[in-house]
Design a protein around this motif. Structure first.
Motif, PDB file in Angstrom:
ATOM      1  N   ALA A 402      -8.571  -7.505  -2.860  1.00  0.00           N
ATOM      2  CA  ALA A 402      -7.282  -8.163  -2.608  1.00  0.00           C
ATOM      3  C   ALA A 402      -7.459  -9.030  -1.372  1.00  0.00           C
ATOM      4  O   ALA A 402      -8.259  -8.711  -0.496  1.00  0.00           O
ATOM      5  N   ILE A 403      -6.749 -10.151  -1.327  1.00  0.00           N
ATOM      6  CA  ILE A 403      -6.872 -11.066  -0.193  1.00  0.00           C
ATOM      7  C   ILE A 403      -5.483 -11.469   0.275  1.00  0.00           C
ATOM      8  O   ILE A 403      -4.629 -11.811  -0.537  1.00  0.00           O
ATOM      9  N   VAL A 404      -5.269 -11.382   1.603  1.00  0.00           N
ATOM     10  CA  VAL A 404      -4.011 -11.868   2.168  1.00  0.00           C
ATOM     11  C   VAL A 404      -4.372 -12.918   3.200  1.00  0.00           C
ATOM     12  O   VAL A 404      -5.199 -12.669   4.065  1.00  0.00           O
ATOM     13  N   SER A 405      -3.758 -14.075   3.125  1.00  0.00           N
ATOM     14  CA  SER A 405      -4.064 -15.105   4.123  1.00  0.00           C
ATOM     15  C   SER A 405      -2.815 -15.406   4.930  1.00  0.00           C
ATOM     16  O   SER A 405      -1.711 -15.465   4.385  1.00  0.00           O
ATOM     17  N   VAL A 406      -3.013 -15.533   6.245  1.00  0.00           N
ATOM     18  CA  VAL A 406      -1.897 -15.793   7.155  1.00  0.00           C
ATOM     19  C   VAL A 406      -2.186 -17.081   7.906  1.00  0.00           C
ATOM     20  O   VAL A 406      -3.205 -17.196   8.574  1.00  0.00           O
ATOM     21  N   GLY A 407      -1.284 -18.064   7.791  1.00  0.00           N
ATOM     22  CA  GLY A 407      -1.449 -19.306   8.545  1.00  0.00           C
ATOM     23  C   GLY A 407      -2.698 -20.077   8.181  1.00  0.00           C
ATOM     24  O   GLY A 407      -3.261 -20.765   9.027  1.00  0.00           O
ATOM     25  N   PHE A 408      -3.124 -20.009   6.924  1.00  0.00           N
ATOM     26  CA  PHE A 408      -4.386 -20.622   6.525  1.00  0.00           C
ATOM     27  C   PHE A 408      -4.185 -21.644   5.412  1.00  0.00           C
ATOM     28  O   PHE A 408      -3.523 -21.368   4.419  1.00  0.00           O
ATOM     29  N   ASP A 409      -4.765 -22.814   5.586  1.00  0.00           N
ATOM     30  CA  ASP A 409      -4.735 -23.851   4.552  1.00  0.00           C
ATOM     31  C   ASP A 409      -6.079 -24.546   4.608  1.00  0.00           C
ATOM     32  O   ASP A 409      -6.480 -25.026   5.659  1.00  0.00           O
ATOM     33  N   SER A 410      -6.794 -24.576   3.502  1.00  0.00           N
ATOM     34  CA  SER A 410      -8.161 -25.091   3.571  1.00  0.00           C
ATOM     35  C   SER A 410      -8.300 -26.510   3.062  1.00  0.00           C
ATOM     36  O   SER A 410      -9.377 -26.941   2.681  1.00  0.00           O
TER      37      SER A 410
END
Lengths: 588, 626
Positions: A402-410
């Motif tokens: 599972a992956i949770v991303s916070v404040g991330f935009d690639s």
């Protein structure tokens, strides 16, 4: 380890031994038989559109394309019969009948190339500016390989307007041969799918669907399409007219801690382009717009200082390196430790950082070393470094449950991390994204929360409570994330740079650390301080000696890190900026 | 099983009651062709007439029975009398027919075309003895026009789903064996032996397999599949179940073109009825076989009838074909083993499984067993949807069934845009896969377009190339660019701007496109040009060298003239001319101004059929430009 069983095939009457699991095209090229092709590329799936690589295979009807035919034991292949030669020439004639080929057909081609440079006051180059790919064009190479000398089919010029109002690269679809490489690389390698085939029949062309602009369609301007284009249809603005590079140097990009490999293209000792390296173990060729296009543009920018300058009452004056050093030494002589402040940039190389702190400590005797993150993060510096020191390698994304991303935009940075995440999400791994205003992961995320950064700390706290079962909201997005991550391992937490400018940053960092400690999630931090690890290792922090952090062991983390206090607001006689600009927070 | 047996019994009773009707039954052919001819209006009119005359009657909307040129067809079955069919009914003639046959139980034999009884009746011939019907062997189309397509009970009553019941009593391998023995070949055009494809799929390991029905029917003018689905949807669905069982698929998908709304509606209805009767879902008819069917509508692309492009379309991608290998039977939809069969192939299966392979072998000939539906259109007297044994000759189809032409025969086009035009010398050729291929054409999905001397063969080739060029997906160079060049050359030729080396260019281009294209669309696109070049070369040469179009079709090569000696000056043409090109005072011979004439044919037609003179206007080859 079992060795692959080699296959035996006969190609053009020659019996050869080839590896299994490859196409006839690859096997032929491995054996010095160069079958021409326009649409096949090693890291793209077999496509079979240009029809130039046709061959004859015993047992297969007609003329199969060698790029889509897998080798089989005992196959008999002919690549160069008279019929195939004619078929290839005819197909190529058809390709050229939709491609303005002045470079091939112009009577003045030879003369024109003699007069490329010109002596004038204004920097103007003469010569054919019809197509940027002249002399280093894959289509030209194919024409030569196939041995086409003439064609009588009338040429259709589509009359598309050249698309040059987006940054970084231009698009002239009059030159496009519809090989489909750009569409495929965008979709299969970059997992972005900005480009698509539009219309059909004679109106077929390429672009974002529904006539959206590239930006609206989600283009990351990564330039992958530009590199694979075999004609001059897609061309990088900065390197368009510089011609074929004469040298190449591999180096590391300095825009972010990922440190992708970029292959600088050099001509006449100038950097003209930066290309990805698909064999790089660091990034796999998945560089972002900064490394791809910003590097050559900035390196050659006319505003960039290339000579030392001294400010006088009349403005800036050029001085020689020796004079500059002498004048600087004069100003620094006899200063006490408290009279200076050294401001260091995280983009400096390890060697530069070592030299800088040596100078400060040994020569001036001062411990007033202030890396710019100190100014930007203040009290949050230590918790942030704690997160960074235990950041995992991004290859771990492949194993995440599972992956949770916070404040991330690639979109415009950290692209290897973003693409690995997209790949995982496509495979079915749970992905949640918390960002503001939006993230390019939203499209593939099962839960995408677009919340004001001011709320993030509270949301993270409630997530911790929810997962660990100690109360907290069970409905809504947070609940769904909790349900998906409870019991999964490893769970990846990708922290992006948006948290660094968020209000309530201290609380956010606290929550992230808690997630790591309490929930045992693995953290990957994507931040803009390129060589932060180098700074820590080489003692570019006040009170931290070179090598200290290594001596104390990796598990020590930030708990044992203690920086000497440096009064950033104290007026100084000298502020020595090394690789940095003047921090806005310093008193005048 | 018991469940279905009970239902079948009930259905047969229902059907018997219908046949032994106590009240009048009025059947109206209301499939798309009937509707196009005006059936909807007749339906409303019938209901109104019944109300006004206080008569109760059952009104049944049926599908298409075949002879489209006779539509709208209205059949009346009075109690104790055979069903009588009336053709080309109009709002004017309908009340007369109803008044006589329903009102007074007297068939209006002047307007009846045939009856469905056993012996002769009232001087009206048997419908199936009509010259168009007699040579036909209606297997796939056996129910069309006779049952109500919206009543599953009608289908059950005529032994529907018995084929499925038989299949479920055998092993899947045995079902494949029956289809093998029957010699069924794909009816979508390629004629590939159906059992072979199925065997590959059966033997490919995989938990999830798909059966896809290709109902895209993209050939312009083809309507065989549409007719079958609108008139007898359960025939297709039963066939899908049989095929799904044989290959081990659990999910069926019907890819149907969005331009067939009535067919789509009928399918949705039929699927709902099947579910009610336990013929879809888990444990069908009490067996281990579970199957579901869903529909996917096309979106207007001919290339999506190609199987790999069809798969891409279902997957939500752009409908562009993929290279093979891998073949869909091994790796198709979502990477799973997939079989794609044409509507007609699937529609034939219930009959084979119900009556046996030996029965099917009675029709057709060795290597080309069974029957095929064809849409017979063009310059024949009797146009419509027919079904004949494979091996029937073109002459039999065109002249015996089709009733021949009014003007001399010129050519017959088979196989749609993938096929070719055959000349007179081929009239005695049997219609089978190999013979047509040897002549340079293909069987295709069954389009047969008959042409006479008023058809310009170069214009026909241009029409088909225009179609394939517009429909080319654009992926591969030979098709996308090559068809454009061929079209440009044909356009020049039809405009009188042909060059001497055009014919060689057409052959070279045709050759390149055939050999180099990725999929069937490209590989067969040059066929219309290559066959017409082969058999009608002189017509091309006339266009190029003499600037002459012998069929007087190509506008730039013809002119309209008034024959002064015949013209009576009646002004009929002057009234219809849209540009005022034809002028002349009353009672004096008229004149055509070539600079204004747009060659719309209005004056020609008017003079021919409505004016006093009858033949005063001719269309001639233009004076050759110097």
């Amino acid at each position: 380890m079992t060795k692959e069983k080699m296959l035996s095939i006969t190609i053009d009457n020659k019996k050869v031994s080839v590896r299994p699991n490859q196409t006839v095209l690859e096997a032929a090229r491995d054996n010095a038989i160069d079958i021409p092709s326009l649409c096949a590329l090693p890291h793209l799936r077999a496509y079979g559109a240009c029809r130039l690589c046709v061959v004859e295979v015993d047992g297969l009807r007609g003329f199969p394309t060698s790029c889509t035919t897998p080798v089989e034991d005992g196959m008999v292949i002919r690549t160069d019969t008279a019929e195939i030669k004619i078929l290839r020439q005819e197909v190529l004639k058809l390709v050229l009948s939709e491609h303005p080929g002045s470079c091939l057909f112009c009577d003045q081609a030879a003369e024109c190339k003699k007069y490329m440079g010109t002596i004038r006051k204004v920097g103007v180059t003469t010569g054919c500016r019809y197509c940027p790919n002249d002399l280093h064009c894959e289509l030209q190479d194919v024409v030569e390989k196939v041995g086409l000398a003439e064609s009588s089919y009338p040429v259709l010029y589509h009359n598309f307007p050249v698309e040059k109002y987006d940054p970084f690269y231009d698009r002239d679809y009059n030159l496009c041969v519809l090989c489909g490489r750009c569409v495929r690389v965008c979709s299969e390698v970059r997992l972005n799918s900005t480009l698509s085939f539009k219309q059909r029949g004679r109106l077929t062309t390429i672009g974002p669907a529904f006539d959206r602009s590239h930006l609206d369609a989600g283009c990351e301007f990564c330039g992958a399409c530009v590199q694979v284009c075999p004609t001059g249809a897609l061309a990088s603005k900065v390197s368009k007219w510089t011609g074929k590079p004469d040298a190449e140097t591999s180096t590391t990009c300095v825009y972010c801690p990922v440190g992708c490999t970029i292959r600088l293209q050099v001509k006449n000792d100038q950097v003209v382009d930066a290309l990805p390296d698909y064999s790089s173990e660091v990034d796999g060729g998945l560089i972002c717009v900064k490394g791809r296009f910003a590097v050559p543009e900035y390196v050659n920018h006319f505003d960039r200082l290339a000579k030392p300058q001294e400010m006088t009452s009349m403005g800036y004056n050029d001085v020689s390196w020796d004079d500059a050093a002498a004048k600087a030494a004069e100003k620094l002589k006899g200063l006490g430790p408290d009279d200076c402040l050294f401001v260091l940039s995280p983009q400096l190389s390890n060697e530069d950082l070592f030299a800088a702190q040596e100078f400060a400590r040994q020569t001036v005797g001062s411990e007033a070393i202030a890396p710019s993150p100190m100014f930007e993060l203040g009290d949050d510096l230590l918790p942030f470094i704690d997160l960074v020191l235990r950041s995992e390698p991004y290859a771990l994304i492949d194993q995440a449950q599972a992956i949770v991303s916070v404040g991330f935009d690639s979109r415009f940075g950290y692209t290897p991390i973003g693409i690995a995440t997209k790949k995982a999400a496509r495979k079915g791994v749970f992905l949640a994204s918390l960002s503001f205003p939006e993230s390019n992961l939203d499209m593939l995320a099962e839960v995408s929360m677009r919340e004001e950064p001011g709320r993030w700390a509270e949301l993270l706290k409630s997530l911790i409570d929810c997962v660990s079962g100690s109360g907290g909201a069970i409905d809504g997005d947070v609940g769904r994330i909790a349900d998906a991550t409870r019991g999964a391992s490893p769970v990846l937490l990708i922290v992006g740079p948006q948290i660094l400018s968020a209000p309530g940053r201290a609380d956010i960092l606290k929550a992230l650390l808690e997630i790591r400690e309490k929930l045992s999630w693995k953290v990957i931090v994507a931040h803009p301080y390129t060589n932060l690890l180098g700074m820590l290792t080489l003692g570019a922090f006040p009170g931290l000696k070179p090598g200290d952090i290594v001596r104390n062991g990796p598990s020590a983390g930030a708990v044992s890190l203690r920086f000497d206090p440096v009064d950033l607001n104290k007026p100084r006689k000298v502020v020595y900026l090394i690789g940095e600009v003047l921090p806005a927070s310093l008193p005048p | 099983m018991n469940n279905l047996t009970k239902r079948v019994e009930a259905a047969k009773e229902k059907w018997e009651t219908l046949q032994q009707n106590k009240e009048p039954i009025i059947y109206i052919g209301a499939a798309s062709c009937g509707r196009a001819a005006g059936a909807v209006q007749l339906l409303a009119q019938t209901n109104r007439w019944l109300k006004e005359n206080e008569t109760t009657a059952k009104v049944v909307q049926v599908g298409c029975i075949g002879p489209c040129y006779l539509e709208p067809l209205v059949d009346i079955q009075m109690p104790g009398q055979p069903r009588v069919s009336y053709n080309n009914v109009t709002p004017k003639t309908l009340p007369v027919i109803l008044g006589s046959h329903v009102g007074e139980s007297v068939p209006y034999d002047k307007m009846a075309i045939g009856h469905f009884g056993k012996d002769s009746y009232n001087g009206i011939p048997r419908f199936y003895d009509l010259p168009m019907l007699k040579p036909q062997v209606r297997i796939v189309l056996r129910n069309c026009g006779l049952i109500d397509p919206e009543e599953i009970d009608h289908y059950l009553a005529v032994d529907g789903y018995q084929g499925l019941a038989n299949a479920l009593n055998m092993s899947p391998e045995d079902v494949i064996g029956v289809v093998h023995h029957a010699g069924l070949r794909g009816r979508g055009g390629a004629g590939f032996p159906t059992f072979k494809k199925w065997t590959v799929c059966r033997n490919t390991p995989g938990k999830q397999k798909y059966l896809i029905c290709n109902a895209d029917e993209g050939d312009p003018g083809a309507f065989m599949n549409r007719s079958l689905i609108e008139s007898d949807p359960h025939a297709l669905l039963e066939g899908m179940l049989i095929a799904g069982y044989a290959i081990g698929a659990s999910q069926g998908i019907i890819y149907i073109r969005a331009e067939y709304p009535l067919a789509i509606e009928r399918l949705h209805q039929a699927i709902g009825q099947m579910r009610e009767y336990g013929l879809l879902g888990e444990h069908i008819l009490g067996s281990d076989f579970s199957f579901n069917v869903k529909l996917k509508e096309g979106a207007g692309a001919f290339v999506c009838g190609e199987e790999t492009a069809l798969i891409q379309s279902i997957e939500g991608l752009r409908g562009m074909p993929r290279s093979r290998p891998p073949f869909p039977a091994i790796s198709g939809l979502h990477g799973c083993p997939t079989i794609i069969n044409n509507v007609e192939t699937l529609g034939t299966l219930p009959n084979i499984l119900r009556n046996g392979a030996d029965w099917y072998n009675r029709f057709g000939k060795e290597g080309n067993r069974g029957t095929k539906t064809f849409s017979l259109v063009g310059k024949v007297r009797r146009q419509g949807l027919i079904e004949v044994q494979l091996g029937t000759t073109l002459r039999q189809i065109i002249f015996d069934i089709g009733g021949g032409l009014q003007k001399p025969f010129k050519a017959i086009q088979t196989g749609g845009p993938s096929g070719g035009c055959l000349s007179e010398e081929f009239l005695d050729q049997p219609v089978d896969y190999e013979s047509l291929a040897a002549a340079g054409s293909i069987m295709g999905s069954g389009g047969l377009i008959v042409m006479d001397e008023d058809t310009c063969i170069v214009d026909v080739a241009k029409y088909f190339l225009d179609f394939t060029q517009k429909e080319s997906c654009g992926k591969c160079t030979p098709c996308r660019v090559g068809t454009r060049h061929i079209l440009e050359i044909l356009e020049r030729i039809t405009h009188g701007e042909g060059h001497a080396d055009d014919l060689l260019a057409l052959r070279t281009l045709g050759d390149t496109i055939k050999k180099g294209s990725l999929c069937g669309l490209g590989q067969t696109a040059p066929n219309p040009v290559l066959t017409t070049l082969r058999y009608f070369r002189n017509e091309y040469l006339e266009h190029i060298k003499d600037g002459r179009c012998r069929a007087v079709v190509c506008k730039d090569l013809i002119e309209y003239r008034v024959i002064k000696e015949k013209c009576t000056g009646c002004q009929a043409c002057v009234r219809v001319c849209p540009t005022g090109a034809i002028t002349g005072p009353r009672s004096e011979p008229h004149n055509v101004d070539a600079t204004k004439c747009i060659k719309c044919r209005s004056c020609y037609v008017t003079c021919r059929f409505e004016a006093i003179a009858g033949d005063a206007i001719v269309i001639r080859s233009a004076e050759k430009k110097s």
